[in-house]
Design a protein around this motif. Structure first.
Motif, PDB file in Angstrom:
ATOM      1  N   THR A   1       1.666   6.250  -6.929  1.00 22.91           N
ATOM      2  CA  THR A   1       0.434   6.829  -7.414  1.00 22.91           C
ATOM      3  C   THR A   1       0.480   8.466  -7.329  1.00 22.91           C
ATOM      4  OG1 THR A   1      -0.905   5.003  -7.046  1.00 22.91           O
ATOM      5  CG2 THR A   1      -1.906   7.323  -7.114  1.00 22.91           C
TER       6      THR A   1
ATOM      7  N   THR B   1       2.569   1.635  -3.349  1.00 20.98           N
ATOM      8  CA  THR B   1       1.724   1.936  -4.683  1.00 20.98           C
ATOM      9  C   THR B   1       0.991   3.406  -4.353  1.00 20.98           C
ATOM     10  OG1 THR B   1       0.957  -0.345  -4.645  1.00 20.98           O
ATOM     11  CG2 THR B   1      -0.602   1.210  -5.366  1.00 20.98           C
ATOM     12  N   THR B   2       0.936   3.664  -3.017  1.00 20.67           N
ATOM     13  CA  THR B   2       0.473   5.142  -2.840  1.00 20.67           C
ATOM     14  C   THR B   2       1.738   6.207  -3.201  1.00 20.67           C
ATOM     15  OG1 THR B   2      -0.940   4.346  -0.862  1.00 20.67           O
ATOM     16  CG2 THR B   2      -0.324   6.857  -1.015  1.00 20.67           C
ATOM     17  N   HIS B   3       2.656   5.695  -2.844  1.00 22.82           N
ATOM     18  CA  HIS B   3       3.968   6.763  -3.601  1.00 22.82           C
ATOM     19  C   HIS B   3       3.892   6.820  -4.728  1.00 22.82           C
ATOM     20  CE1 HIS B   3       7.554   8.809  -2.813  1.00 22.82           C
ATOM     21  NE2 HIS B   3       8.466   7.870  -3.791  1.00 22.82           N
TER      22      HIS B   3
ATOM     23  N   GLU C   1       0.736  -1.220  -0.078  1.00 21.35           N
ATOM     24  CA  GLU C   1      -0.027   0.175   0.018  1.00 21.35           C
ATOM     25  C   GLU C   1       0.971   1.468   0.004  1.00 21.35           C
ATOM     26  OE1 GLU C   1      -2.471  -0.316   3.202  1.00 21.35           O
ATOM     27  OE2 GLU C   1      -3.872  -1.740   2.433  1.00 21.35           O
ATOM     28  N   GLN C   2       1.861   1.229   0.945  1.00 14.20           N
ATOM     29  CA  GLN C   2       2.802   2.100   0.983  1.00 14.20           C
ATOM     30  C   GLN C   2       3.429   2.858  -0.548  1.00 14.20           C
ATOM     31  OE1 GLN C   2       2.966   4.528   3.450  1.00 14.20           O
ATOM     32  NE2 GLN C   2       1.291   3.616   4.239  1.00 14.20           N
TER      33      GLN C   2
END
Length: 291
Positions: A47, A43-45, A40-41
């Motif tokens: 994105t 992917t968020t970064h 998640e971290q």
């Protein structure tokens, strides 16, 4: 089981057993939790990086288009007639990054990361979020070389926004200074006047901001006033530029800088250079696009 079902006598025992088993369950699920959190971290970064790049590109495009709107708001009925003409010329932009910069006093050029495979053509105008930057000089398959408006051999047909006076903005070799040539001392030119592209010459669209007048001097007995302007595009700090396409360029042959004669500095007292010949050909002398 009957006692537990009806009277809940084993509830406390089940709670104690669940408390003892919980650390084992947590430890067994911990690798999965760590993997999910890391994913998640990451992917968020990624994105956020992609979204930031997309928003920056969109913001640059919008700022480039807003340059015309600011000029259009300050015009009268004559400008609205010009707006009716320019509205039929649909302009498209593509962002190009600067690969290298050559700010030699005698050669103000930059290398762009867009070339022939990106449909770049010689003479194509360049702008950024503040104003006009220059035009493409040479086109190669994967990159191109652009001439800045501050180059000593570059001349750009412009007009004073407040009075409509047409003149030429000449490069000086200094990215922070242009000269407005062939302005009679009697003309009303003031410090702070905005200088816009005139659209004459057929390469730069009309009404794009170019510079702001910072110095006006009228020497006694001189034929022309000494007028200096500061480019708005911050030529020595830009990292990205916009390449302009328009429907007019799709319908007309691509302009070429090949074979252009070197620019010559007019002598005092000489007549201004002709911007275009009577047959509608390329600008002559120090017209727009000379290199």
């Amino acid at each position: 089981m009957t006692l537990d079902h009806r009277h809940q006598h084993l509830q406390e025992l089940r709670s104690a057993l669940a408390t003892l088993v919980y650390p084992v369950q947590y430890a067994a699920d911990l690798p999965l939790r760590i993997g999910r959190w890391t994913s998640e971290q990451f992917t968020t970064h990624q994105t956020l990086i992609a979204r930031n790049a997309r928003l920056r590109a969109e913001n640059l495009r919008l700022q480039g288009r807003m340059l015309r709107f600011e000029a259009l708001q300050a015009e009268n009925a004559r400008l609205r007639a010009l707006l009716d003409t320019s509205s039929r010329v649909r302009e498209e932009v593509v962002i190009a990054e600067l690969l290298s910069v050559d700010l030699d006093p005698f050669r103000q050029q930059v290398v762009l990361d867009k070339g022939r495979v990106h449909d770049v053509y010689p003479g194509q105008p360049l702008i950024n979020a503040q104003g006009v930057v220059g035009q493409v000089l040479e086109v190669h398959p994967m990159h191109s070389i652009a001439l800045l408006i501050s180059d000593p051999s570059h001349a750009l047909p412009v007009r004073i926004q407040r009075t409509g006076l047409r003149t030429l903005a000449m490069g000086t070799g200094n990215p922070k200074r242009l000269e407005l040539r062939f302005i009679p001392p009697s003309e009303d030119v003031r410090v702070g006047d905005m200088v816009l592209t005139s659209g004459l010459g057929g390469r730069f669209p009309a009404d794009y901001p170019v510079a702001q007048v910072v110095h006006v001097e009228r020497p006694e007995g001189a034929e022309f006033a000494v007028v200096q302007a500061r480019p708005l595009a911050r030529l020595d700090r830009s990292r990205e530029v916009l390449l302009l396409w328009s429907r007019r360029q799709e319908q007309a042959p691509e302009p070429s800088l090949e074979g252009a004669s070197p620019a010559r500095t007019p002598q005092p007292g000489s007549a201004p250079p002709t911007e275009a010949d009577p047959q509608g050909g390329e600008p002559q002398g120090q017209g727009e696009g000379d290199a």
